[in-house]
Design an enzyme around this catalytic site. Structure first.
Site, mmCIF file in Angstrom:
data_model
loop_
_atom_site.group_PDB
_atom_site.id
_atom_site.type_symbol
_atom_site.label_atom_id
_atom_site.label_comp_id
_atom_site.label_asym_id
_atom_site.label_seq_id
_atom_site.Cartn_x
_atom_site.Cartn_y
_atom_site.Cartn_z
ATOM 1 N N HIS A 180 0.536 -1.427 0.281
ATOM 2 C CA HIS A 180 -0.017 0.102 0.175
ATOM 3 C C HIS A 180 1.076 1.075 0.241
ATOM 4 O O HIS A 180 1.752 1.171 0.422
ATOM 5 C CB HIS A 180 -0.483 0.328 1.305
ATOM 6 N N GLU A 238 2.473 -0.983 4.706
ATOM 7 C CA GLU A 238 2.244 0.240 3.722
ATOM 8 C C GLU A 238 3.585 1.047 4.124
ATOM 9 O O GLU A 238 4.235 1.159 4.675
ATOM 10 C CB GLU A 238 1.783 1.295 4.858
ATOM 11 N N HIS A 272 -2.454 -2.814 -3.515
ATOM 12 C CA HIS A 272 -3.380 -2.497 -3.519
ATOM 13 C C HIS A 272 -4.652 -2.699 -3.956
ATOM 14 O O HIS A 272 -6.302 -2.718 -4.451
ATOM 15 C CB HIS A 272 -4.274 -1.610 -2.117
ATOM 16 N N ASP A 288 -3.420 2.778 -5.133
ATOM 17 C CA ASP A 288 -2.431 3.103 -3.976
ATOM 18 C C ASP A 288 -1.450 0.991 -4.445
ATOM 19 O O ASP A 288 -2.415 0.391 -4.671
ATOM 20 C CB ASP A 288 -2.415 3.117 -2.815
HETATM 21 ZN ZN LIG Z 1 -4.128 0.913 0.699
#
Ligand SMILES: [Zn+2]
Length: 184
Positions: A38, A120, A159, A169
């Protein structure tokens, strides 16, 4: 740097831990066999600041920015966050389910949070990610591949791939070739 996963705790050795309450048990008997990449920035397009950590731990001060007010009540997390300088943070032990993917599908299976690890990277769809982020993310993924045999370098998705039309993303700024090269 080459961290490894500590089997007893499901934590990456040597990374900063900021435990999130936004997690729960995976369905019984579910193997971890997908990594989801992400991108996140808070407020959108701005880097730095404590906001991502505060969002993932349920402590985002909603009065600080209009966007924060908009996402009030959002309960999300990821297993790992890679800051712009390559610092790794872990919010959720890998054996637990973090809440990063939302409504999602991979290879015909829905609810990707059940069987995935979420990573992330602090960034946005249009700003190149930092070399230090590729290095740190690749080191973390290598450790995960070692620790969880159902994972593989082929089972890594953005994602946007598992939630098309809903999520964009990590965006075109994320250089998958570079990431895969870095993985080795
Ligand atoms: Zn995401």
């Amino acid at each position: 740097m080459s961290p490894r996963v500590l089997a007893a705790t499901g934590m990456l050795e040597g990374v900063r831990q900021v435990l999130s309450p936004h997690c729960d048990a995976r369905p019984a008997g579910t193997a971890i066999d997908l990594i989801v990449i992400h991108g996140i920035s808070l407020p959108p397009g701005e880097f730095g600041g404590p906001w991502i950590e505060q969002l993932f731990t349920g402590n985002l001060p909603h009065e600080v920015h209009p966007y924060f007010a908009q996402i009030r009540g959002l309960r999300v997390s990821s297993h790992l966050l890679v800051r712009r300088d390559g610092e790794l943070l872990q919010f959720v032990p890998f054996q637990l389910r973090a809440w990063h993917a939302g409504v999602s599908e991979y290879a015909g299976r829905t609810a990707c949070n059940d069987f995935s690890i979420g990573i992330e990277l602090e960034g946005d769809d249009g700003t190149p990610y930092e070399p230090a982020q590729y290095r740190a993310a690749a080191a973390a993924v290598r450790a995960l591949l070692e620790a969880y045999p159902a994972l593989s370098a082929q089972r890594i998705a953005g994602h946007s791939e598992i939630a098309p039309g809903r999520k964009t993303d990590p965006g075109p700024a994320f250089d998958w070739n570079r990431f895969r090269q870095q993985l080795g």
